[in-house]
Design a protein around this motif. Structure first.
Motif, short mmCIF file in Angstrom:
data_model
loop_
_atom_site.label_atom_id
_atom_site.label_comp_id
_atom_site.label_asym_id
_atom_site.label_seq_id
_atom_site.Cartn_x
_atom_site.Cartn_y
_atom_site.Cartn_z
N PRO A 211 0.91 -1.23 -0.12
CA PRO A 211 -0.05 0.01 0.11
C PRO A 211 0.99 1.39 -0.05
O PRO A 211 1.78 1.25 0.91
CB PRO A 211 -0.90 -0.22 1.30
N GLY A 212 0.69 2.14 -0.84
CA GLY A 212 1.10 3.44 -1.04
C GLY A 212 2.33 3.58 -1.96
O GLY A 212 2.75 4.42 -2.17
N THR A 213 2.56 2.19 -2.59
CA THR A 213 3.85 2.33 -3.75
C THR A 213 3.09 2.49 -5.05
O THR A 213 1.78 2.01 -5.22
CB THR A 213 4.27 1.18 -3.62
N PRO A 214 3.79 3.33 -6.00
CA PRO A 214 3.33 3.25 -7.41
C PRO A 214 3.86 2.67 -8.32
O PRO A 214 4.85 1.90 -7.98
CB PRO A 214 3.81 5.05 -7.31
N ALA A 215 3.09 2.65 -9.47
CA ALA A 215 3.58 1.86 -10.69
C ALA A 215 3.10 2.66 -11.86
O ALA A 215 2.18 3.20 -11.88
CB ALA A 215 3.27 0.48 -10.52
N GLY A 216 3.94 2.53 -12.77
CA GLY A 216 3.26 2.86 -14.26
C GLY A 216 3.37 4.37 -14.05
O GLY A 216 3.89 5.11 -13.15
N GLY A 217 2.71 5.14 -15.18
CA GLY A 217 2.67 6.44 -15.43
C GLY A 217 2.34 7.07 -16.87
O GLY A 217 2.70 6.18 -17.69
N GLN A 218 1.79 8.19 -16.79
CA GLN A 218 1.40 8.65 -18.29
C GLN A 218 1.53 10.34 -18.12
O GLN A 218 0.87 10.75 -17.11
CB GLN A 218 0.33 8.40 -18.60
N SER A 219 2.27 10.99 -18.69
CA SER A 219 2.48 12.53 -18.76
C SER A 219 1.16 13.11 -19.65
O SER A 219 0.77 12.44 -20.45
CB SER A 219 3.64 13.06 -19.37
N PHE A 220 0.80 14.24 -19.10
CA PHE A 220 -0.14 14.99 -19.72
C PHE A 220 -0.03 16.44 -19.31
O PHE A 220 0.70 16.62 -18.38
CB PHE A 220 -1.56 14.47 -19.58
N VAL A 263 -6.20 -0.79 -5.85
CA VAL A 263 -5.25 0.09 -6.75
C VAL A 263 -5.80 1.12 -7.17
O VAL A 263 -7.19 1.31 -7.25
CB VAL A 263 -4.63 -0.71 -7.96
N GLY A 264 -5.44 2.36 -7.47
CA GLY A 264 -6.06 3.55 -7.69
C GLY A 264 -5.42 4.58 -8.68
O GLY A 264 -4.28 3.82 -9.14
N ILE A 265 -5.55 5.60 -8.94
CA ILE A 265 -4.87 6.70 -9.67
C ILE A 265 -4.42 7.77 -8.72
O ILE A 265 -5.30 8.44 -8.08
CB ILE A 265 -5.61 7.02 -10.91
N GLN A 266 -3.19 8.09 -8.95
CA GLN A 266 -2.88 9.39 -8.19
C GLN A 266 -2.14 10.21 -9.49
O GLN A 266 -1.36 9.92 -10.37
CB GLN A 266 -1.65 8.86 -7.46
N VAL A 267 -2.50 11.67 -9.13
CA VAL A 267 -2.16 12.53 -10.26
C VAL A 267 -0.92 13.32 -9.36
O VAL A 267 -0.95 13.49 -8.23
CB VAL A 267 -3.22 13.65 -10.49
N MET A 268 0.13 13.62 -10.41
CA MET A 268 1.46 14.19 -9.91
C MET A 268 1.74 15.60 -10.69
O MET A 268 1.05 15.72 -11.59
CB MET A 268 2.58 12.95 -10.31
N PRO A 297 2.51 21.10 -16.83
CA PRO A 297 2.78 19.57 -17.16
C PRO A 297 2.18 18.88 -15.73
O PRO A 297 2.40 19.26 -14.78
CB PRO A 297 4.04 19.54 -17.01
N PHE A 298 1.77 17.56 -15.82
CA PHE A 298 1.17 16.72 -14.84
C PHE A 298 1.48 15.33 -15.24
O PHE A 298 2.12 15.00 -16.51
CB PHE A 298 -0.42 16.87 -14.73
N SER A 299 1.20 14.48 -14.63
CA SER A 299 1.39 13.24 -14.70
C SER A 299 0.40 12.22 -14.12
O SER A 299 0.03 12.76 -13.04
CB SER A 299 2.86 12.53 -14.60
N ALA A 300 -0.06 11.09 -14.47
CA ALA A 300 -0.87 10.19 -13.74
C ALA A 300 -0.09 8.98 -13.57
O ALA A 300 0.48 8.17 -14.42
CB ALA A 300 -2.22 10.15 -14.16
N ARG A 301 -0.52 8.05 -12.31
CA ARG A 301 0.26 6.86 -12.16
C ARG A 301 -0.50 5.89 -11.37
O ARG A 301 -1.53 6.45 -10.66
CB ARG A 301 1.62 7.04 -11.51
N TYR A 302 -0.48 4.78 -11.27
CA TYR A 302 -1.05 3.84 -10.37
C TYR A 302 -0.75 3.88 -9.03
O TYR A 302 0.69 4.41 -8.86
CB TYR A 302 -1.09 2.26 -10.78
#
Length: 325
Positions: A211-220, A263-268, A297-302
């Motif tokens: 719990p709390g660890t991220p994975a993957g990602g996509q910039s937008f 699992v969820g989505i986190q915006v960075m 610029p932002f990104s999103a990840r699991y």
């Protein structure tokens, strides 16, 4: 390997359409700093006592300005028991007996109070746990500008637009008042935020370490176009949509169509979790020579949210609220 696919759906529309045209919407908002001028005890001057700039022509129901009064300001605590809320048209003139919209002294604008995120009506009783939000709402008429200052009519000795008692729900307490005294200046035009959807690539469950660890990602990026000259400040607020509980900063509530669990989505933003529900300045905006395009610029990840992950899809939504001064 189990894989998880997600569409982070961040859709924004032009101001005149708001959220009626898509699953997520676009609104306008203004978060103003409190004036340094003094106010009576147990009172707040919402939007300060200076000048605020708002778009002159917008669709009915559009929120053109927002300000917030924290529980610390109201009662010096994280929770404020309140009771016997009263709403006053034109600021102290006539008591509002139904509905949540209050008439103001500026043509084209009403005002509204939200307590714990819900529109408040006369007689409302609640324990306040979130900042009280005061909105200026467009009626559909062209906003001509002018002073919001209350009239202090025959029905009330105070020019306040909103009042309630503080203290225990059963015992009453000090009288708290919300004044509107700023001068509204109308400016033609608003920024436009194009809608978009962001799709994250699939990721294996072995990429998560708990719990709390991220994975993957996509910039937008979030783009702002057509901002008119004249505003002292242009800001934006990222607002997640949905009522599902979240645990981590920048995490979006899971929306319809999500089948995965744990699992969820986190915006960075810039390597840190994005800030939600807070107006942030569009720093590059120029009052005298605005650009036709601003891009952030932002990104999103699991992000793993539970001890066990179940395969499937995860979807999240957020909207952008623009604010102007």
């Amino acid at each position: 390997m189990n894989r998880y696919f997600s569409a982070l759906r961040c859709a924004w529309t032009v101001i005149a359409r708001q959220s009626r045209t898509r699953r997520t919407g676009f609104g306008v908002a203004a978060v103003l700093l409190m004036s340094t001028l003094s106010s009576p005890a147990f009172a707040a001057y919402v939007f300060g006592q200076g000048t605020i700039n708002v778009p002159s022509t917008v669709a009915p129901g559009t929120v053109v300005a927002r300000d917030y009064v924290t529980t610390q300001t109201i009662c010096g605590s994280t929770q404020c028991p309140s009771q016997r809320l009263e709403l006053w048209d034109y600021g102290g003139n006539d008591r509002v007996t139904s509905g949540s919209d209050v008439k103001t002294n500026v043509k084209g604008l009403t005002t509204r109070m939200l307590i714990n995120g819900q529109p408040a009506v006369t007689g409302y009783t609640a324990v306040i746990t979130r900042p009280v939000e005061i909105q200026l709402v467009a009626t559909g008429e062209t906003i001509t500008g002018g002073s919001l200052k209350g009239l202090s009519g025959t029905s009330s000795s105070s020019p306040a637009y909103f009042t309630f008692n503080l203290g225990n729900i059963t015992g009453g307490g000090p009288f708290y008042q919300f004044f509107l005294a700023a001068t509204v200046q109308a400016i033609a035009g608003t920024c436009t935020v194009p809608g978009q959807s962001v799709t994250l690539p699939g990721v294996s469950s072995t990429k998560f370490a708990g719990p709390g660890t991220p994975a993957g990602g996509q910039s937008f990026s979030i783009q702002f176009t057509g901002c008119p000259a004249g505003f002292n400040r242009v800001g934006y607020t990222l607002q997640p949509l949905g009522s599902a509980a979240t645990q981590y900063a920048g995490e979006l509530p899971l929306s319809a169509g999500s089948t995965a669990t744990g699992v969820g989505i986190q915006v960075m933003s810039g390597g840190s979790a994005a800030t939600f529900n807070t107006s942030l300045p569009l720093s590059a905006y120029s009052k005298t020579a605005p650009s036709n395009l601003y891009s952030l610029p932002f990104s999103a990840r699991y992000i793993q949210t539970g001890s066990t992950i179940t395969p499937g899809t995860v979807n999240g939504q957020m909207q952008v609220l623009m604010d102007y001064q």
